[in-house]
Scaffold this active site. Sequence first.
Site, short mmCIF file in Angstrom:
data_model
loop_
_atom_site.label_atom_id
_atom_site.label_comp_id
_atom_site.label_asym_id
_atom_site.label_seq_id
_atom_site.Cartn_x
_atom_site.Cartn_y
_atom_site.Cartn_z
N GLU A 121 -51.65 -53.25 10.01
CA GLU A 121 -50.55 -52.45 10.57
C GLU A 121 -49.28 -52.63 9.74
O GLU A 121 -48.55 -51.68 9.48
CB GLU A 121 -50.29 -52.85 12.02
CG GLU A 121 -51.42 -52.40 12.92
CD GLU A 121 -51.26 -52.85 14.35
OE1 GLU A 121 -50.22 -53.45 14.69
OE2 GLU A 121 -52.18 -52.60 15.14
N GLU A 122 -49.02 -53.87 9.32
CA GLU A 122 -47.80 -54.12 8.54
C GLU A 122 -47.85 -53.35 7.21
O GLU A 122 -46.85 -52.78 6.77
CB GLU A 122 -47.67 -55.63 8.25
CG GLU A 122 -46.42 -55.97 7.45
CD GLU A 122 -46.24 -57.48 7.24
OE1 GLU A 122 -46.81 -58.28 7.98
OE2 GLU A 122 -45.49 -57.83 6.31
N ARG A 123 -49.03 -53.30 6.61
CA ARG A 123 -49.16 -52.61 5.31
C ARG A 123 -49.06 -51.10 5.49
O ARG A 123 -48.46 -50.41 4.66
CB ARG A 123 -50.46 -53.04 4.62
CG ARG A 123 -50.33 -54.47 4.12
CD ARG A 123 -51.62 -55.11 3.65
NE ARG A 123 -51.37 -56.52 3.35
CZ ARG A 123 -52.30 -57.45 3.23
NH1 ARG A 123 -53.57 -57.14 3.37
NH2 ARG A 123 -51.97 -58.70 2.95
N CYS A 151 -45.45 -50.41 5.99
CA CYS A 151 -44.73 -50.48 4.70
C CYS A 151 -44.82 -49.12 4.00
O CYS A 151 -43.82 -48.59 3.53
CB CYS A 151 -45.31 -51.59 3.83
SG CYS A 151 -44.66 -51.59 2.15
N GLN A 180 -53.11 -58.14 11.79
CA GLN A 180 -51.80 -57.46 11.85
C GLN A 180 -51.36 -56.97 10.48
O GLN A 180 -50.57 -56.04 10.37
CB GLN A 180 -50.74 -58.33 12.54
CG GLN A 180 -50.03 -59.36 11.68
CD GLN A 180 -48.94 -58.77 10.79
OE1 GLN A 180 -48.31 -57.77 11.15
NE2 GLN A 180 -48.72 -59.37 9.65
#
Length: 215
Positions: A71-73, A76, A68
Amino acid sequence: PIHKNKSLVMVPMRENGKLLPGIEVGKKIKKIGMNSSDTGLIYFDEVRVPQRYRIGAEGQGFIYQMQQFQEERLWCAASTLQSLTNCIQWTVEWAQERKLFGSTLADQQWVQFKLAELKAEVESLRALTYQACEHYVAGEDVTEWATMAKLKAGRLNRTVPDTCLQFWGGMGFTWENKVSRMYRDGRLASIGGGADEVMLGILAKMMGIAKRPQK
Ligand SMILES: Cc1cc2nc3c(=O)[nH]c(=O)nc-3n(C[C@H](O)[C@H](O)[C@H](O)COP(=O)(O)OP(=O)(O)OC[C@H]3O[C@@H](n4cnc5c(N)ncnc54)[C@H](O)[C@@H]3O)c2cc1C
């Protein structure tokens, strides 16, 4: 093995408004920014977690978290593009408005060049992020792309608001100023979701110049 001993779980905090046994909510921590999202101490002491509260397969928690992160990066980097663009635009408008010694702040070539430089940086981040997203949509492993985009987003969330704030002068140092809020909130981008140095470590490993930890 070290990466197979963690599972993701979701635990309800309250039932009928009352905290469930073993859960204690401590005090909130006052942060320098991101104040619309609370951060605080929550204690779990012998809290029973039934199997049905587990997310996904047992022992896969670390793997899911690492997956995940891509996707989080990417999020961001993508979510930051508009606020960085706004920050420059607000500052352009302010500089055109601010009168000093018979001209405006925007008439200073130093100010023009600094803002032009920031725009080039933000558009580079946009191009990198779009390219990363294309690879993601094509179903490819985007670890390297997401890592570079997150690193660059973290860096720009520091330099763009900092440079712009300077041009707002004393007004930039006030709490209500939009750029000052970006200066505080944006600082998290270099820390959360893996610090800049962690991004550099991942890249160095992928480039083959840093050793991977032994399994
Ligand atoms: C407001 C806020 C919200 C958050 N929300 C979440 C959330 O929802 N979910 C979640 O899981 N986490 C969340 N976090 C945690 C966040 O992901 C961590 O704070 C972040 O990954 C950095 O870890 P750390 O704080 O333990 O810093 P540390 O690991 O102690 O690192 C401290 C500093 O050391 C340096 N450093 C670290 N590793 C290296 C290295 N390998 N080489 C060189 N230098 C290094 C970096 O400069 C780093 O900033 C949140 C944090 C904040 C502040």
